[in-house]
Design an enzyme around this catalytic site. Sequence first.
Site, PDB file in Angstrom:
ATOM      1  N   SER A  93      -3.449 -40.158  -8.888  1.00  0.00           N
ATOM      2  CA  SER A  93      -2.488 -39.851  -9.846  1.00  0.00           C
ATOM      3  C   SER A  93      -3.404 -39.506 -11.183  1.00  0.00           C
ATOM      4  CB  SER A  93      -1.496 -41.139 -10.180  1.00  0.00           C
ATOM      5  OG  SER A  93      -0.570 -40.594 -11.412  1.00  0.00           O
ATOM      6  N   HIS A 201       5.745 -39.855 -10.486  1.00  0.00           N
ATOM      7  CA  HIS A 201       5.935 -39.109  -9.396  1.00  0.00           C
ATOM      8  C   HIS A 201       7.333 -39.143  -8.533  1.00  0.00           C
ATOM      9  CE1 HIS A 201       1.709 -38.859  -9.612  1.00  0.00           C
ATOM     10  NE2 HIS A 201       1.608 -39.845  -9.765  1.00  0.00           N
TER      11      HIS A 201
END
Length: 310
Positions: A93, A201
């Site tokens: 991430s 996300h």
Amino acid sequence: MNSFAMLFPGQGSQYKNMLSSFFQKKNNLFKKIFDEASEYVNYNLLNLIKNGAKKKRDDYKYIQSAILTSSIAIYQLWKEKNGRRPALMSGHSLGEYSALVCANAIKFSDALKIVKLRSKLMQKIIINKPSLVQAIIGLDKVIIKNICLQYLPKIVSIASINSDDQIIISGEKLAVREVGLKCKKKGAKYVIKLNINTPIHSQLMKPVSEQIKYLLKSIKIKSPQIPVINNVDVICEKNEKKIKKALVRQFYSTVRWKEIIDLIKSKKIFTMLEIGPNKILSNLIKKNDNITVLNTNNLKNFLIAFKTIH
């Protein structure tokens, strides 16, 4: 020692007084890097990691910059000591930005710009739509995906596939909670709320991703000097436009972490070094019997890793 991969953690790896053992040695390199980053984001990041934020919103606003800076500082110390060059890099991430900086694809100052906007956009989303992030432990991803689909048009997304038995879900608060309860009924061993206040996300992030795309137009990205496996396609991209497109998609797409680790292993690389303030990625990977996992969450472990890899 054979080839090794460097891994960079994302949001959730922070804790109060992190990196304290590095600063106790009066490490001027760390202070210099944190001072530089603090100037770019206009906030005292060193004080943030030592004492925490006085205002909760400041913690949300700047902690991503602090995690990025932590990884960069540790990596620079590794380089200063002539540490070995990894064969591959990847970041989970937010950690993808750390990897790209350390691979000389993005300037540190530019990464801070992107991450600062990333944090701002994440906060913007939750003003009108409360969100929740949960880890589902011990349930097949296909079952979890099908449960998420049952709640449309409410948004619950698979945010990250960390391993065979750890899937992260993210999205609208009530819907995520209901999906978690249903997963438990379907046989999940645990459903754990994560200390992340934004719908990472998930499709909730897609509308604001255009602002990331716009900022990236003004930022130069070079071909990484060390291959970086990206989150959304699980490939080592070299082309500037394709790297930028992948970073925009990463904002609202699943982090395919298990596939990243599998790809590293397929290259006959079985030593992995986590560059960051915690051991979250190390703990995920250590369940693989054939992998040597090292981390740098404190000076002692940094030196152990340095000695082992040399």
